[in-house]
Motif scaffolding. Structure first.
Motif, mmCIF file in Angstrom:
data_model
loop_
_atom_site.group_PDB
_atom_site.id
_atom_site.type_symbol
_atom_site.label_atom_id
_atom_site.label_comp_id
_atom_site.label_asym_id
_atom_site.label_seq_id
_atom_site.Cartn_x
_atom_site.Cartn_y
_atom_site.Cartn_z
ATOM 1 N N LYS A 142 -3.031 10.178 -0.819
ATOM 2 C CA LYS A 142 -4.415 10.122 -0.327
ATOM 3 C C LYS A 142 -4.573 10.720 1.068
ATOM 4 O O LYS A 142 -5.600 11.319 1.372
ATOM 5 C CB LYS A 142 -4.918 8.674 -0.322
ATOM 6 N N ARG A 143 -3.565 10.573 1.903
ATOM 7 C CA ARG A 143 -3.681 11.129 3.258
ATOM 8 C C ARG A 143 -3.939 12.626 3.214
ATOM 9 O O ARG A 143 -4.760 13.159 3.978
ATOM 10 C CB ARG A 143 -2.401 10.858 4.050
ATOM 11 N N TYR B 99 -8.089 11.110 2.128
ATOM 12 C CA TYR B 99 -8.296 9.746 1.665
ATOM 13 C C TYR B 99 -9.322 9.627 0.547
ATOM 14 O O TYR B 99 -9.899 8.572 0.324
ATOM 15 C CB TYR B 99 -8.641 8.823 2.845
ATOM 16 N N ASP B 100 -9.536 10.724 -0.180
ATOM 17 C CA ASP B 100 -10.310 10.647 -1.413
ATOM 18 C C ASP B 100 -9.395 10.119 -2.521
ATOM 19 O O ASP B 100 -8.172 10.218 -2.440
ATOM 20 C CB ASP B 100 -10.834 12.030 -1.813
ATOM 21 N N GLY B 101 -9.989 9.581 -3.576
ATOM 22 C CA GLY B 101 -9.181 9.109 -4.698
ATOM 23 C C GLY B 101 -8.475 10.268 -5.377
ATOM 24 O O GLY B 101 -9.033 11.360 -5.513
ATOM 25 N N GLN B 102 -7.254 10.029 -5.806
ATOM 26 C CA GLN B 102 -6.472 11.070 -6.477
ATOM 27 C C GLN B 102 -6.719 10.999 -7.971
ATOM 28 O O GLN B 102 -6.463 9.974 -8.611
ATOM 29 C CB GLN B 102 -4.982 10.884 -6.174
ATOM 30 N N SER C 167 -2.348 6.783 -7.876
ATOM 31 C CA SER C 167 -3.672 7.164 -7.372
ATOM 32 C C SER C 167 -3.740 7.210 -5.855
ATOM 33 O O SER C 167 -4.717 7.715 -5.300
ATOM 34 C CB SER C 167 -4.732 6.181 -7.883
ATOM 35 N N ASN C 168 -2.712 6.687 -5.188
ATOM 36 C CA ASN C 168 -2.828 6.537 -3.741
ATOM 37 C C ASN C 168 -1.694 7.147 -2.918
ATOM 38 O O ASN C 168 -1.830 7.242 -1.691
ATOM 39 C CB ASN C 168 -2.929 5.039 -3.402
ATOM 40 N N TRP C 169 -0.585 7.577 -3.562
ATOM 41 C CA TRP C 169 0.549 8.050 -2.756
ATOM 42 C C TRP C 169 0.194 9.287 -1.922
ATOM 43 O O TRP C 169 0.747 9.494 -0.854
ATOM 44 C CB TRP C 169 1.750 8.356 -3.650
ATOM 45 N N TYR D 293 -1.910 2.288 -9.530
ATOM 46 C CA TYR D 293 -2.291 2.084 -8.133
ATOM 47 C C TYR D 293 -1.443 2.995 -7.244
ATOM 48 O O TYR D 293 -1.967 3.664 -6.339
ATOM 49 C CB TYR D 293 -2.093 0.615 -7.752
ATOM 50 N N ASP E 147 8.019 3.023 -1.865
ATOM 51 C CA ASP E 147 7.347 3.738 -2.952
ATOM 52 C C ASP E 147 8.316 4.188 -4.036
ATOM 53 O O ASP E 147 7.999 4.136 -5.231
ATOM 54 C CB ASP E 147 6.576 4.932 -2.388
ATOM 55 N N VAL F 62 0.860 -1.184 0.000
ATOM 56 C CA VAL F 62 0.000 0.000 0.000
ATOM 57 C C VAL F 62 0.900 1.238 0.000
ATOM 58 O O VAL F 62 1.762 1.365 0.877
ATOM 59 C CB VAL F 62 -0.914 0.043 1.247
#
Length: 441
Positions: free
Chosen positions: A201-202, A206-209, A197-199, A194, A78, A51
């Motif tokens: 989010k915080r 925590y919405d989708g990027q 789209s998530n690096w 993946y 990452d 993740v």
């Protein structure tokens, strides 16, 4: 299938050392064994346990007019995943480069150590392949010079893209990558997007990027993707220029249009703006410049850079310095920071003391100091005598009280670590960095 053998081959020892050495925010621990680390990471990817993590911190840099840029410093996991994906896809996404555009070479290209960081204004501080940036910049600069000498071109527009990395549409980028790569590397593309789209989010609750890619601190992955994102735009503008007896050059997001007259240049600029809007991008209006032939020559300072080809020729360095001062005094449009960096990259030891003092005094101006990296800090420090060395360190220390952007403090601390500067000389830099709450040291 993503397996360890592939991971271990692509994420080599050089890259592993690079991300640890070049980051401005140290990991604060001993470097892990690369093989053991990659085995565990690969297992997590395969078992869908990987993740993307929130950035370890942000390097906050000053652009202009109080505008700041936030550069994420990623985790080791990452960085490795991002680099691995781009390495696997680089053959396809770097292939269809439009002639006259630069910034999308392959990560696996020629990698050599530069003798010195040079004057390339768009060169990132901690690129993985600095030689490629240097090579591309030299070719770009040469082509710009040839445009200026071309009798058919009398007007030039220089412009760039506002908030380039932050504005890239991820959905469009993904479609382009999948169309270009095909289905043979679907797992790699899935992993790449993946991560993208998530690096962050915080920081998005925590919405989708949906937009933006990280301006990676110690690699060239995002630069290669960004260059790929502009390929269709490049083809369109290049074709328009050909039909209008004009020329187009691009280096990263810096662009040049050369035209026979002012009207044509402005028409192409308008079409370029329309083309960028279709991609969700905008011109940086504050940086766009319309120049005639003489103005373009002086803006690029071709005459000064020609004098500085031989970095050891003291007479030519003095002539370049005189031209630099004249342009400042007369209010000529040019890039003084770029020229001053190039001068600092030269051998200044043989210059008269009076001129060295002038260069030193110019180099310690606040706006310049907060824009340069530790390489240039070292250059300033090394060409001065011992009394001025102490003065320089005191100046860096005091300046930290007035700088709100942690990039300055982090660069000064890196300069101190690499040159074994006693921490007592930079105690304010350290304490002010901690006060900024961006990092614990």
């Amino acid at each position: 299938m993503i397996d360890f053998k592939s991971f271990h081959k692509q994420v080599g020892q050089r890259f592993w050392k690079h991300i640890h050495k070049e980051t401005l925010i140290p990991y604060g621990k001993n470097i892990s064994d690369r093989k053991s680390f990659l085995i565990k990471l690969c297992q997590n990817v395969e078992k869908m346990k990987y993740v993307p993590a929130p950035p370890r911190g942000y390097v906050v840099s000053h652009k202009q007019n109080l505008v700041v840029r936030f550069i994420p410093t990623l985790t080791e996991e990452d960085y490795c995943v991002y680099f691995y994906c781009i390495k696997c896809l680089e053959d396809e996404i770097a292939e269809n480069r439009v002639v006259g555009t630069y910034g999308g070479w392959k990560l696996g290209g020629i990698i050599r150590k530069l003798e010195r960081f040079d004057e390339a204004s768009s060169m990132p501080d901690y690129s993985y392949n600095r030689f490629a940036w240097r090579q591309a910049w030299t070719e770009y600069q040469t082509k710009a010079y040839n445009l200026q000498r071309n009798v058919n071109y009398n007007f030039f527009i220089i412009f760039d893209i506002a908030n380039f990395y932050d504005s890239l549409n991820l959905r469009r980028l993904e479609i382009l990558v999948r169309e270009t790569v095909g289905k043979t590397k679907t797992e790699i593309v899935n992993l790449l997007f993946y991560f993208l789209s998530n690096w962050g989010k915080r920081d998005l609750n925590y919405d989708g990027q949906n937009t933006g890619i990280p301006q990676d601190e110690v690699g060239d992955c995002s630069r290669i993707l960004a260059n790929f994102y502009l390929q269709d735009y490049d083809k369109n503008i290049s074709n328009i220029c050909s039909k209008q007896n004009s020329s187009y050059l691009r280096y990263a997001d810096d662009q040049i249009i050369a035209s026979p007259n002012e009207k044509t240049a402005k028409e192409i600029m308008f079409l370029a703006s329309k083309g960028l809007i279709k991609l969700g991008l905008n011109l940086n209006a504050s940086k766009a410049k319309l120049l005639n032939k003489d103005g373009f020559y002086k803006y690029w300072s071709f005459d000064i850079f020609k004098l500085l080809i031989d970095a050891n020729n003291a007479n030519r360095i003095q002539q370049a310095w005189t031209l630099y001062k004249d342009r400042l005094r007369n209010g000529v449009k040019f890039k003084p920071e770029t020229v001053l960096k190039r001068i600092l990259s030269c051998n200044l030891s043989q210059l008269p003391i009076a001129i060295k003092n002038e260069i030193f005094n110019e180099s310690i101006q606040k706006d310049f100091l907060i824009s340069i990296n530790e390489y240039y800090l070292k250059r300033i420090y090394m060409f001065t005598d011992n009394p001025k060395k102490s003065m320089f360190l005191q100046h860096l220390n005091k300046l930290s009280n007035d700088v709100l952007f942690n990039q300055y403090h982090l660069r000064v601390m890196k300069f101190a670590r690499e040159n074994k500067i006693n921490k007592k000389y930079l105690n304010k830099v350290r304490s002010n960095l901690i006060k900024l709450n961006d990092i614990n040291l």
